[in-house]
Design a protein around this motif. Structure first.
Motif, PDB file in Angstrom:
ATOM      1  N   LYS A 108       0.826  -1.211   0.000  1.00 44.30           N
ATOM      2  CA  LYS A 108       0.000   0.000   0.000  1.00 44.30           C
ATOM      3  C   LYS A 108       0.856   1.255   0.000  1.00 44.30           C
ATOM      4  N   LYS A 109       1.983   1.208   0.693  1.00 43.60           N
ATOM      5  CA  LYS A 109       2.901   2.354   0.692  1.00 43.60           C
ATOM      6  C   LYS A 109       3.484   2.564  -0.704  1.00 43.60           C
ATOM      7  N   PHE A 110       3.824   1.471  -1.361  1.00 48.00           N
ATOM      8  CA  PHE A 110       4.382   1.574  -2.705  1.00 48.00           C
ATOM      9  C   PHE A 110       3.336   2.087  -3.695  1.00 48.00           C
ATOM     10  N   GLU A 111       2.067   1.812  -3.426  1.00 47.86           N
ATOM     11  CA  GLU A 111       1.012   2.319  -4.299  1.00 47.86           C
ATOM     12  C   GLU A 111       0.979   3.839  -4.267  1.00 47.86           C
ATOM     13  N   LEU A 112       1.195   4.429  -3.096  1.00 42.42           N
ATOM     14  CA  LEU A 112       1.236   5.888  -2.993  1.00 42.42           C
ATOM     15  C   LEU A 112       2.466   6.446  -3.701  1.00 42.42           C
ATOM     16  N   ILE A 113       3.593   5.765  -3.543  1.00 42.10           N
ATOM     17  CA  ILE A 113       4.823   6.229  -4.185  1.00 42.10           C
ATOM     18  C   ILE A 113       4.710   6.160  -5.704  1.00 42.10           C
ATOM     19  N   ALA A 114       3.954   5.169  -6.194  1.00 38.24           N
ATOM     20  CA  ALA A 114       3.825   4.976  -7.637  1.00 38.24           C
ATOM     21  C   ALA A 114       3.146   6.147  -8.324  1.00 38.24           C
ATOM     22  N   VAL A 115       2.379   6.928  -7.575  1.00 37.50           N
ATOM     23  CA  VAL A 115       1.694   8.079  -8.177  1.00 37.50           C
ATOM     24  C   VAL A 115       2.362   9.393  -7.792  1.00 37.50           C
ATOM     25  N   VAL A 116       3.545   9.335  -7.182  1.00 37.12           N
ATOM     26  CA  VAL A 116       4.277  10.552  -6.843  1.00 37.12           C
ATOM     27  C   VAL A 116       4.516  11.440  -8.066  1.00 37.12           C
ATOM     28  N   PRO A 117       4.859  10.867  -9.236  1.00 37.65           N
ATOM     29  CA  PRO A 117       5.079  11.741 -10.397  1.00 37.65           C
ATOM     30  C   PRO A 117       3.900  12.638 -10.746  1.00 37.65           C
ATOM     31  N   PHE A 118       2.665  12.270 -10.322  1.00 43.27           N
ATOM     32  CA  PHE A 118       1.524  13.140 -10.569  1.00 43.27           C
ATOM     33  C   PHE A 118       1.621  14.427  -9.761  1.00 43.27           C
ATOM     34  N   MET A 119       2.338  14.368  -8.635  1.00 47.38           N
ATOM     35  CA  MET A 119       2.447  15.528  -7.768  1.00 47.38           C
ATOM     36  C   MET A 119       3.512  16.515  -8.245  1.00 47.38           C
ATOM     37  N   THR A 120       4.418  16.060  -9.076  1.00 47.70           N
ATOM     38  CA  THR A 120       5.497  16.918  -9.542  1.00 47.70           C
ATOM     39  C   THR A 120       5.380  17.119 -11.045  1.00 47.70           C
TER      40      THR A 120
END
Length: 575
Positions: A108-120
């Motif tokens: 679940k933590k990796f799922e959040l990290i996987a969408v980090v590029p959307f934030m930048t």
């Protein structure tokens, strides 16, 4: 007839007019105009000797295919597009399968990290990897030479190359493959997988023979969408390709529009060629999705199986951890470190750290607060106006009964297939001359943002509206409520989550938008992304890194505030 009686007659007529129809008709005309007007000028400008000249010609299109330099840049664009699609598949597909279907620790933590590029923004990602992998001064190269071979003066990594561009774009656009595929994997009926395992197939064979073919439409959709966005990307090829003299079609458009000799007609022709290419990819995506039977959701209840990997879960965990380090850990470290040093050096040490760059930004640079204010103003006002327009269009598309509704839907969604820099050229050509002169104001940026990203708001609102049964609105009308009353009391409260998610997504997109801003801004109307680009052009990576951190902090704080106020999530993360 007296003046008073005439006024009374006009008033009675206005009362009889359907207010709902007027709103829907006005918004529909506005959207059609905001989309077709710049695209029309783009096509018109490309078949004239000059965008506003009376003479017509096809010479600019012939020049693209006959000029050796332009042909090479077209080839470079194809290479970047295909490479990004392949890399986004290599990264996004395994992460999606691991997160959605396995018992990998901390999935679940990796799922959040996987969408980090959307934030930048891609611009910030390119800046970060410049700090990490520049041939001579990149932190990773310095570390390699310190540990393995101090005699080297360059490398071994070189982010200033075609492969560096593909690497950055693949990292940034792999979340599209992840999101589409993970959603499909979670909604699959596991009966076919169970039948495969009962027949004696192991996990690997079942995955490649049964699971992945069934989610093929989702995989294809994500890959082609990544290719569409890569074809129209400007920031990454500009930052990483310019030092290596590697140019693509988007950077060529910028050169033609901003450097002598200026040739707006050739830029428009190249832009139209990019539009045709991206629409071809979208058409191909639709054709691929329409072929074959891929039904994976049935009427009976089920719960997708979680695959027990045993000792292999540590391998999948290591893969996810490596991805997290590459996509988040290393870039953030590079940006923070670069923002805290006064000047870049091959010597690294804590004694060199300080807040000089931040002090300069907030006490010496005259444009910092202007750019932040402009970015926030455009993000707040633009997102609000855009989500209002998107909501009306979504309502017309999903509740309208006119034969023109499909046409409105198609035109409203058209900008999603038009690269940002190309659309900006059309907006500039259309709004730089009478009767609509907005150049030199923030208004042209708002028009460009809303016109280009209206499909994002439509998609967010539509996802909630399709879940609302029309009977609820019909019951309100039967009870005597007007169209406006039904919209305010019934429809809007029910689609509020989608509107909030859409507003937040648009706010983030507008806050970091670069491609459109680069073509439409004017002195005094700079935004943060333009300041970032100017720092890079001047070779001041440290101040660019500091401003990148400031932009990310502003974005995160805005997301936290919006989530606390509304409980909304980012629309893109629900796709």
């Amino acid at each position: 007839m007296t003046r008073i009686s005439r006024l009374e007659k006009i008033g009675n007529t206005l009362k009889q007019i359907n207010v709902g129809f007027l709103i829907q008709f006005s918004v529909s005309l506005l959207v059609l105009f905001m989309v077709l007007y710049p695209i029309g000028w783009l096509w018109l400008g490309s078949i004239r000797t000059e965008p506003f000249a009376p003479d017509y010609t096809l010479s600019w299109y012939l020049k693209i295919f006959s000029d050796a330099v332009l042909w090479q840049r077209l080839t470079n664009t194809l290479k970047i597009t295909i490479g990004t699609g392949i890399l986004s598949l290599i990264i996004g597909l395994p992460i999606a399968w691991i997160v959605a279907r396995t018992d990998t620790p901390f999935s679940k933590k990796f799922e959040l990290i996987a969408v980090v590029p959307f934030m930048t923004a891609p611009l910030i990602g390119a800046l970060a990897w410049t700090n990490l992998a520049a041939p001579r001064t990149g932190l990773l190269n310095l570390l390699y030479r310190f540990v393995f071979d101090s005699s080297l003066k360059h490398g071994p990594l070189n982010i200033y190359s075609m492969w560096g561009i593909i690497f950055c774009l693949g990292l940034y656009y792999s979340p599209y493959v992840f999101l589409f595929t993970a959603g499909a994997l979670r909604s699959m009926d596991p009966a076919l997988e169970e039948a495969s395992r009962i027949s004696g197939c192991n996990i690997i064979r079942t995955t490649f023979k049964i699971t992945l073919p069934l989610v093929y439409p989702a995989i294809t959709s994500g890959v082609l969408l990544a290719m569409v966005f890569a074809a129209g990307q400007f920031a990454v090829p500009a930052l990483l390709g310019t030092p290596a003299q590697f140019s693509v079609m988007t950077t060529t458009i910028y050169e033609l529009m901003n450097r002598w000799p200026i040739n707006r007609s050739l830029a428009a022709a190249i832009g139209n060629l990019l539009v045709l290419f991206t629409f071809l990819l979208l058409y191909l995506r639709g054709k691929l999705l329409s072929k074959g039977a891929f039904t994976t959701v049935t009427g009976k209840g089920y719960r997708p199986d979680i695959i027990r990997l045993g000792k292999w879960k540590y391998v999948t965990f290591s893969f996810c951890l490596l991805y997290a380090i590459v996509v988040f850990g290393l870039p953030m470290f590079a940006l923070i470190y670069s923002s805290l040093v006064k000047y870049w050096s091959v010597k690294i040490g804590l004694h060199r750290l300080g807040f000089w760059n931040y002090t300069y930004l907030f006490t010496e640079h005259s444009l910092t607060f202007v750019a932040i204010k402009n970015s926030l103003l455009l993000a707040v006002f633009g997102a609000t106006a855009c989500i209002f327009i998107s909501s009306i269009i979504s309502f017309i598309v999903h509740r309208g009964k006119s034969r023109w509704t499909p046409l409105l839907d198609y035109v409203a969604m058209m900008p999603i297939g038009v690269p940002g820099v190309v659309f900006a050229v059309g907006v500039l050509l259309g709004w730089i001359r009478p009767p609509f002169v907005l150049y030199g104001t923030l208004g042209i940026l708002i028009v460009g943002y809303i016109s280009r990203f209206n499909p994002v708001g439509i998609r967010a609102v539509s996802s909630s509206l399709v879940q609302v049964h029309p009977e609820l609105e019909e019951s309100s009308r039967v009870a005597g409520s007007s169209w406006a009353g039904t919209l305010l009391r019934i429809t809007l409260p029910l689609v509020k989550p989608g509107m909030q998610a859409g507003w937040m997504t648009l706010f983030i997109v507008f806050l970091r938008e670069f491609g459109i801003s680069l073509f439409l801004y004017s002195p005094g109307n700079e935004v943060v992304s333009i300041m970032l680009y100017e720092f890079w052009e001047n070779g001041d990576m440290m101040k660019a890194s500091a401003l990148s951190i400031v932009l990310m902090v502003v974005t995160v704080i805005s997301i936290i505030i919006m989530r606390r106020l509304t409980g909304a999530d980012i629309a893109g993360m629900k796709s």
